[in-house]
Motif scaffolding. Structure first.
Motif, PDB file in Angstrom:
ATOM      1  N   TYR A  26       0.854  -1.191   0.000  1.00  0.00           N
ATOM      2  CA  TYR A  26       0.000   0.000   0.000  1.00  0.00           C
ATOM      3  C   TYR A  26       0.889   1.240   0.000  1.00  0.00           C
ATOM      4  CZ  TYR A  26      -3.769   3.181   1.358  1.00  0.00           C
ATOM      5  OH  TYR A  26      -4.709   4.215   1.387  1.00  0.00           O
ATOM      6  N   ARG A  27       0.562   2.156  -0.914  1.00  0.00           N
ATOM      7  CA  ARG A  27       1.300   3.408  -1.043  1.00  0.00           C
ATOM      8  C   ARG A  27       2.811   3.166  -1.201  1.00  0.00           C
ATOM      9  NH1 ARG A  27      -1.580   7.746   3.145  1.00  0.00           N
ATOM     10  NH2 ARG A  27      -3.684   7.607   2.222  1.00  0.00           N
ATOM     11  N   ASN A  28       3.131   2.237  -2.099  1.00  0.00           N
ATOM     12  CA  ASN A  28       4.513   1.917  -2.457  1.00  0.00           C
ATOM     13  C   ASN A  28       5.336   1.368  -1.295  1.00  0.00           C
ATOM     14  OD1 ASN A  28       4.102   2.855  -5.131  1.00  0.00           O
ATOM     15  ND2 ASN A  28       4.526   4.965  -4.477  1.00  0.00           N
ATOM     16  N   GLU A  29       4.652   0.786  -0.332  1.00  0.00           N
ATOM     17  CA  GLU A  29       5.353   0.189   0.799  1.00  0.00           C
ATOM     18  C   GLU A  29       4.729  -1.157   1.129  1.00  0.00           C
ATOM     19  OE1 GLU A  29       7.186   2.947   4.002  1.00  0.00           O
ATOM     20  OE2 GLU A  29       5.202   3.785   3.598  1.00  0.00           O
ATOM     21  N   ASP A  30       5.581  -2.042   1.644  1.00  0.00           N
ATOM     22  CA  ASP A  30       5.070  -3.313   2.154  1.00  0.00           C
ATOM     23  C   ASP A  30       4.432  -3.072   3.518  1.00  0.00           C
ATOM     24  OD1 ASP A  30       5.962  -4.786  -0.031  1.00  0.00           O
ATOM     25  OD2 ASP A  30       7.956  -5.049   0.844  1.00  0.00           O
ATOM     26  N   VAL A  31       3.267  -3.662   3.700  1.00  0.00           N
ATOM     27  CA  VAL A  31       2.544  -3.475   4.959  1.00  0.00           C
ATOM     28  C   VAL A  31       2.128  -4.823   5.508  1.00  0.00           C
ATOM     29  CG1 VAL A  31       1.672  -1.173   4.370  1.00  0.00           C
ATOM     30  CG2 VAL A  31       0.331  -3.200   3.753  1.00  0.00           C
TER      31      VAL A  31
END
Length: 466
Positions: free
Chosen positions: A123-128
């Protein structure tokens, strides 16, 4: 594989077998540590996500769907050091508050009431890391009633940083451990190989004629190798001794009948009247003398060879007085060939002694040099025996110089071999004189060289002692 074993040292192979298993185990432990730390970090983050989900859902229900305040978001970010996103949905999936675009769990997942479901997303260019939960809201004061679901996503920066720090710390510890293990392994292997190095040095220090058993104390694992080597040396010594004894015995036994044949032939030569018979007897006498000389040289060669010179005693020898005495003894024989044999003292008061010399062998060598010079030099030639005192680089030097035909530079190395006679040489000789001199020079660790005589004429044979 065999070629690698030939080119790889024993030290390298031991270190490889000592350190390679440690490196493999260290790599396995690092991998296990990574998995363990990842599991613990996931467990901690999952528990935190559940707590956040409960807190956020209670706030959203009590505030009738309002977003979290900025103060609470900042507090969450400061507490977790990660970005936190959430979404609250009412009954029938109606959006209540939060981020509408959050990733959703897999469609085939059936949520159980009060049981969190964890999954990874982007999400939003990040791993979550994400959690979704479903619970029942029955508070009369709330505007939302029924089954409510809450989704909380949190970035994994803190989790990854924790894993990275732990993994780097473990890697550093393992590297330090492997470095120290390598040092101790090197010291241990060097200490373990020290007996082999002492054995190597003991063998290297020995001369070619030293076949005595090795008596150095060795570890149990090397004792069998030393025993086998000693057995080989004993067999080799026995074989060489037998060969030398045979040559010496054969030469000695041949002397008596050859002397008798020569004496009979010379007596017959004095009493013969036929020219034909005289020529035949002269050839017999000549060949007998040559054969007698050969047997004498074979006996001398056996005496100066490594096995033959074992019985000789080593003592201090003054080369100046020694060479002068031998030269004086050979003057009469040289006069029979019309050769002028002289002695030249060039010691200049310098030291002419050698500490460990075998006078019998040195006499054999000098006599051979003088005899060769007399035989191969024409009548009227001059032969000089010269002694030079110790210099700055070498020890004392003995030289025998003549003005005979000499030896071509390309043949000088070859004539030092046994039974080598130059094709253009018609003089008597059996090709063993210089070979005997070479053996004696080697026995005294001296350097034998053949050079041109004065003005490039004749031959100068030099024995330079160290």
């Amino acid at each position: 594989m065999t070629e690698n074993l030939k080119t790889t040292s024993l030290r390298a192979r031991l270190l490889m077998w000592l350190l390679l298993p440690g490196m493999i185990m260290a790599t396995g432990l690092l991998a296990k540590n990574y998995l363990s730390v990842s599991e613990v970090a996931n467990r901690i983050q999952d528990r935190l996500l559940v707590a956040l989900a409960v807190t956020i859902s209670e706030h959203a229900i009590k505030s009738s769907g309002d977003l979290l305040s900025r103060d609470i978001e900042l507090l969450l970010e400061q507490f977790t050091r990660d970005n936190t996103y959430y979404r609250v949905q009412g009954p029938d999936g109606a959006f209540v508050t939060g981020d509408f675009g959050l990733p959703r769990p897999p469609q085939d997942v059936v949520l159980q009431p009060g049981v969190p479901y964890f999954y990874n997303a982007h999400y939003r260019n990040e791993d979550v890391r994400a959690v979704t939960m479903k619970y029942l809201v029955s508070d009369p004061s709330s505007n939302v009633h029924g089954w409510v679901s809450i989704d909380v996503n949190q970035t994994r920066r803190q989790r990854d940083s924790l894993i990275y720090d732990e993994l780097m710390g473990s890697t550093t510890d393992y590297l330090v451990l492997m470095f120290l293990s390598g040092i101790f392994a090197w010291i241990g292997v060097s200490h373990g190989l020290a007996p082999l190095q002492r054995l190597q040095q003991a063998i290297r220090r020995r001369s070619t004629d030293d076949l005595r058993p090795i008596r150095h104390a060795m570890p149990k694992e090397v004792t069998e190798v030393v025993s086998s080597l000693n057995a080989l040396l004993a067999r080799l010594e026995s074989s060489i001794t037998a060969n030398q004894r045979f040559i010496a015995d054969a030469s000695h036994q041949l002397r008596t009948p050859l002397a008798a044949v020569q004496a009979e032939a010379e007596w017959a030569l004095r009493n013969i009247h036929s020219d034909e018979d005289r020529q035949a007897l002269e050839r017999i006498v000549e060949q007998t003398r040559e054969t007698a000389r050969l047997t004498s040289q074979l006996l001398n060669l056996a005496r100066v060879s490594p096995e033959g010179r074992k019985a000789g005693t080593l003592s201090k020898v003054n080369l100046l007085s020694f060479a002068a005495r031998v030269t004086a003894e050979k003057v009469r024989a040289a006069l029979n060939y019309e050769i002028d044999l002289g002695f030249d003292d060039q010691s200049d008061g310098l030291n002419c002694e050698i500490e460990t010399g075998n006078e019998v062998l040195l006499r054999e060598a000098l006599c051979n040099l003088i005899d060769n010079a007399v035989i191969y030099s024409p009548a009227g030639s001059t032969i000089t025996v010269r002694v030079i005192g110790s210099g700055a680089v070498t020890g004392p030097i003995i030289e025998v110089e003549d003005n005979g035909p000499g030896i071509a530079p390309e043949d000088r190395e070859r004539v030092l071999g046994r039974f080598v006679r130059l094709e253009n040489n018609n003089k008597q000789g059996c090709g063993l004189g210089l070979a005997i001199v070479k053996e004696v020079a080697d026995a005294h660790d001296a350097v034998l060289s053949l050079e041109d005589g004065i003005d490039g004429k004749g031959l100068r044979v030099r024995i330079a002692f160290r």
